[in-house]
Motif scaffolding. Structure first.
Motif, PDB file in Angstrom:
ATOM      1  N   SER A   1      15.665  52.128  46.738  1.00 29.62           N
ATOM      2  CA  SER A   1      16.682  51.069  46.672  1.00 29.62           C
ATOM      3  C   SER A   1      16.580  50.233  45.401  1.00 29.62           C
ATOM      4  CB  SER A   1      16.589  50.169  47.895  1.00 29.62           C
ATOM      5  OG  SER A   1      15.328  49.548  47.948  1.00 29.62           O
ATOM      6  N   SER A   2      15.400  50.159  44.807  1.00 28.46           N
ATOM      7  CA  SER A   2      15.217  49.297  43.641  1.00 28.46           C
ATOM      8  C   SER A   2      16.013  49.740  42.421  1.00 28.46           C
ATOM      9  CB  SER A   2      13.730  49.193  43.290  1.00 28.46           C
ATOM     10  OG  SER A   2      13.179  50.481  43.160  1.00 28.46           O
ATOM     11  N   ILE A   3      16.473  50.988  42.377  1.00 26.74           N
ATOM     12  CA  ILE A   3      17.228  51.462  41.208  1.00 26.74           C
ATOM     13  C   ILE A   3      18.678  51.797  41.558  1.00 26.74           C
ATOM     14  CG2 ILE A   3      16.599  53.901  41.393  1.00 26.74           C
ATOM     15  CD1 ILE A   3      16.130  53.704  38.250  1.00 26.74           C
ATOM     16  N   VAL A   4      19.108  51.427  42.743  1.00 27.59           N
ATOM     17  CA  VAL A   4      20.459  51.776  43.191  1.00 27.59           C
ATOM     18  C   VAL A   4      21.540  51.087  42.360  1.00 27.59           C
ATOM     19  CG1 VAL A   4      20.851  50.034  45.006  1.00 27.59           C
ATOM     20  CG2 VAL A   4      21.771  52.318  45.276  1.00 27.59           C
ATOM     21  N   GLU A   5      21.271  49.918  41.823  1.00 32.80           N
ATOM     22  CA  GLU A   5      22.271  49.217  40.999  1.00 32.80           C
ATOM     23  C   GLU A   5      22.658  50.067  39.785  1.00 32.80           C
ATOM     24  OE1 GLU A   5      22.650  45.313  38.120  1.00 32.80           O
ATOM     25  OE2 GLU A   5      21.220  45.219  39.777  1.00 32.80           O
TER      26      GLU A   5
ATOM     27  N   LEU B   1      12.588  54.163  36.636  1.00 29.16           N
ATOM     28  CA  LEU B   1      12.007  53.206  37.571  1.00 29.16           C
ATOM     29  C   LEU B   1      10.558  52.888  37.203  1.00 29.16           C
ATOM     30  CD1 LEU B   1      12.146  51.588  40.244  1.00 29.16           C
ATOM     31  CD2 LEU B   1      11.510  53.705  41.418  1.00 29.16           C
ATOM     32  N   LYS B   2       9.805  53.902  36.826  1.00 29.59           N
ATOM     33  CA  LYS B   2       8.388  53.703  36.461  1.00 29.59           C
ATOM     34  C   LYS B   2       8.222  52.713  35.316  1.00 29.59           C
ATOM     35  CE  LYS B   2       6.468  58.185  37.726  1.00 29.59           C
ATOM     36  NZ  LYS B   2       5.940  59.450  37.194  1.00 29.59           N
ATOM     37  N   ILE B   3       9.183  52.706  34.389  1.00 24.22           N
ATOM     38  CA  ILE B   3       9.061  51.803  33.242  1.00 24.22           C
ATOM     39  C   ILE B   3       9.897  50.536  33.401  1.00 24.22           C
ATOM     40  CG2 ILE B   3       8.378  53.615  31.638  1.00 24.22           C
ATOM     41  CD1 ILE B   3      11.247  53.651  30.573  1.00 24.22           C
ATOM     42  N   GLY B   4      10.447  50.339  34.613  1.00 23.16           N
ATOM     43  CA  GLY B   4      11.125  49.084  34.930  1.00 23.16           C
ATOM     44  C   GLY B   4      12.588  49.008  34.538  1.00 23.16           C
ATOM     45  N   ILE B   5      13.193  50.134  34.175  1.00 28.29           N
ATOM     46  CA  ILE B   5      14.619  50.125  33.838  1.00 28.29           C
ATOM     47  C   ILE B   5      15.385  50.422  35.115  1.00 28.29           C
ATOM     48  CG2 ILE B   5      16.431  51.180  32.435  1.00 28.29           C
ATOM     49  CD1 ILE B   5      14.287  51.770  30.338  1.00 28.29           C
ATOM     50  N   ILE B   6      15.806  49.333  35.791  1.00 20.72           N
ATOM     51  CA  ILE B   6      16.398  49.479  37.121  1.00 20.72           C
ATOM     52  C   ILE B   6      17.841  48.995  37.211  1.00 20.72           C
ATOM     53  CG2 ILE B   6      14.193  49.399  38.331  1.00 20.72           C
ATOM     54  CD1 ILE B   6      14.797  46.420  38.901  1.00 20.72           C
TER      55      ILE B   6
ATOM     56  N   ALA C   1      16.812  48.364  26.534  1.00 19.35           N
ATOM     57  CA  ALA C   1      15.607  49.198  26.396  1.00 19.35           C
ATOM     58  C   ALA C   1      15.506  49.769  24.985  1.00 19.35           C
ATOM     59  CB  ALA C   1      15.641  50.329  27.416  1.00 19.35           C
ATOM     60  N   ASP C   2      14.289  49.940  24.540  1.00 18.82           N
ATOM     61  CA  ASP C   2      14.029  50.567  23.254  1.00 18.82           C
ATOM     62  C   ASP C   2      14.495  52.027  23.287  1.00 18.82           C
ATOM     63  OD1 ASP C   2      11.428  52.112  21.634  1.00 18.82           O
ATOM     64  OD2 ASP C   2      12.653  50.611  20.590  1.00 18.82           O
ATOM     65  N   LYS C   3      15.210  52.432  22.264  1.00 15.10           N
ATOM     66  CA  LYS C   3      15.783  53.783  22.237  1.00 15.10           C
ATOM     67  C   LYS C   3      14.698  54.854  22.275  1.00 15.10           C
ATOM     68  CE  LYS C   3      19.462  56.501  20.440  1.00 15.10           C
ATOM     69  NZ  LYS C   3      20.827  56.401  20.022  1.00 15.10           N
ATOM     70  N   GLN C   4      13.576  54.600  21.647  1.00 18.33           N
ATOM     71  CA  GLN C   4      12.485  55.585  21.656  1.00 18.33           C
ATOM     72  C   GLN C   4      11.914  55.765  23.057  1.00 18.33           C
ATOM     73  OE1 GLN C   4      11.716  57.655  19.186  1.00 18.33           O
ATOM     74  NE2 GLN C   4      13.422  56.666  18.126  1.00 18.33           N
ATOM     75  N   VAL C   5      11.867  54.684  23.819  1.00 13.69           N
ATOM     76  CA  VAL C   5      11.409  54.768  25.211  1.00 13.69           C
ATOM     77  C   VAL C   5      12.392  55.600  26.019  1.00 13.69           C
ATOM     78  CG1 VAL C   5      10.955  53.427  27.306  1.00 13.69           C
ATOM     79  CG2 VAL C   5      10.140  52.585  25.097  1.00 13.69           C
TER      80      VAL C   5
ATOM     81  N   THR D   1      25.067  61.355  36.581  1.00 14.83           N
ATOM     82  CA  THR D   1      24.805  61.517  35.151  1.00 14.83           C
ATOM     83  C   THR D   1      23.322  61.794  34.939  1.00 14.83           C
ATOM     84  OG1 THR D   1      26.579  59.975  34.633  1.00 14.83           O
ATOM     85  CG2 THR D   1      24.979  60.411  32.888  1.00 14.83           C
ATOM     86  N   LEU D   2      22.497  61.107  35.729  1.00 12.46           N
ATOM     87  CA  LEU D   2      21.048  61.329  35.679  1.00 12.46           C
ATOM     88  C   LEU D   2      20.616  62.048  36.944  1.00 12.46           C
ATOM     89  CD1 LEU D   2      19.860  57.796  34.450  1.00 12.46           C
ATOM     90  CD2 LEU D   2      20.554  59.773  33.089  1.00 12.46           C
ATOM     91  N   ASN D   3      19.529  62.801  36.838  1.00 14.42           N
ATOM     92  CA  ASN D   3      18.998  63.459  38.030  1.00 14.42           C
ATOM     93  C   ASN D   3      17.882  62.603  38.638  1.00 14.42           C
ATOM     94  OD1 ASN D   3      16.457  64.094  36.754  1.00 14.42           O
ATOM     95  ND2 ASN D   3      17.447  65.837  35.766  1.00 14.42           N
ATOM     96  N   ARG D   4      17.385  63.039  39.763  1.00 13.00           N
ATOM     97  CA  ARG D   4      16.372  62.273  40.498  1.00 13.00           C
ATOM     98  C   ARG D   4      15.151  61.988  39.635  1.00 13.00           C
ATOM     99  NH1 ARG D   4      11.842  62.914  44.107  1.00 13.00           N
ATOM    100  NH2 ARG D   4      11.980  61.300  45.702  1.00 13.00           N
ATOM    101  N   GLY D   5      14.673  62.994  38.942  1.00 11.27           N
ATOM    102  CA  GLY D   5      13.490  62.826  38.094  1.00 11.27           C
ATOM    103  C   GLY D   5      13.697  61.788  37.008  1.00 11.27           C
ATOM    104  N   GLU D   6      14.875  61.787  36.412  1.00  9.55           N
ATOM    105  CA  GLU D   6      15.164  60.812  35.359  1.00  9.55           C
ATOM    106  C   GLU D   6      15.242  59.397  35.921  1.00  9.55           C
ATOM    107  OE1 GLU D   6      17.618  63.859  32.430  1.00  9.55           O
ATOM    108  OE2 GLU D   6      18.656  62.880  34.094  1.00  9.55           O
ATOM    109  N   TYR D   7      15.877  59.249  37.081  1.00  7.10           N
ATOM    110  CA  TYR D   7      15.906  57.925  37.712  1.00  7.10           C
ATOM    111  C   TYR D   7      14.486  57.438  38.027  1.00  7.10           C
ATOM    112  CZ  TYR D   7      20.975  57.583  38.437  1.00  7.10           C
ATOM    113  OH  TYR D   7      22.333  57.470  38.252  1.00  7.10           O
TER     114      TYR D   7
END
Length: 150
Positions: free
Chosen positions: A73-77, A95-100, A108-112, A85-91
């Motif tokens: 639920s934390s990344i549903v927004e 999420l691991k790096i806090g982009i929710i 976010a930094d483009k390199q990240v 557009t993104l798959n489960r692994g990408e989401y």
């Protein structure tokens, strides 16, 4: 419930198949998710008839999206904007790096982002986020016209 967590599919399979001779549970997991997505709207409609004071609409749509993508639920927004557009692994990596959400994605930094997504996916997600923001501005700009009264 594991499907809606941040657990990797390989870990789920190991947990679910620890007492089985089969080597894969991914197909079974996806099959159950598909079936739940098929019947959940009907169950929700029945629940709304039985409990008209409760609005299940938004909850069910978010749950269906989470089931479809297999995300917590934390990344549903962010998923409401980007969808498939993104798959489960990408989401889960985001999420691991806090982009929710859209703001964290934009800032976010483009390199990240490149460590998770391709240039094309970054461009596509940025386009979808910009389109979403523009649509929200257009919705808020609509003037409400009062009803005509005699």
């Amino acid at each position: 419930m594991l499907w809606l967590s941040d657990m990797q599919l390989v870990e789920m399979e190991a947990l679910l198949m620890q007492h089985s001779r089969d080597s894969s549970a991914a197909g079974a997991i996806r099959s159950v998710v598909s079936r739940v997505c098929d019947i959940l709207p009907t169950v929700s409609a029945i629940a709304e008839i039985l409990h008209p004071e409760v609005n299940f609409g938004e909850r069910v749509s978010k749950l269906l999206l989470r089931l479809e993508l297999g995300i917590p639920s934390s990344i549903v927004e962010l998923a409401e904007i980007l969808g498939r557009t993104l798959n489960r692994g990408e989401y889960l990596e985001l999420l691991k790096i806090g982009i929710i959400n859209k703001d964290r994605f934009i800032n976010a930094d483009k390199q990240v982002l490149l460590s998770i997504l391709s240039y094309d996916k970054i461009d596509e997600t940025n386009f979808k986020i910009e389109k979403y923001i523009q649509e929200q501005l257009n919705v808020s700009a609509i003037v409400e016209i009062p009803l005509y009264e005699d």
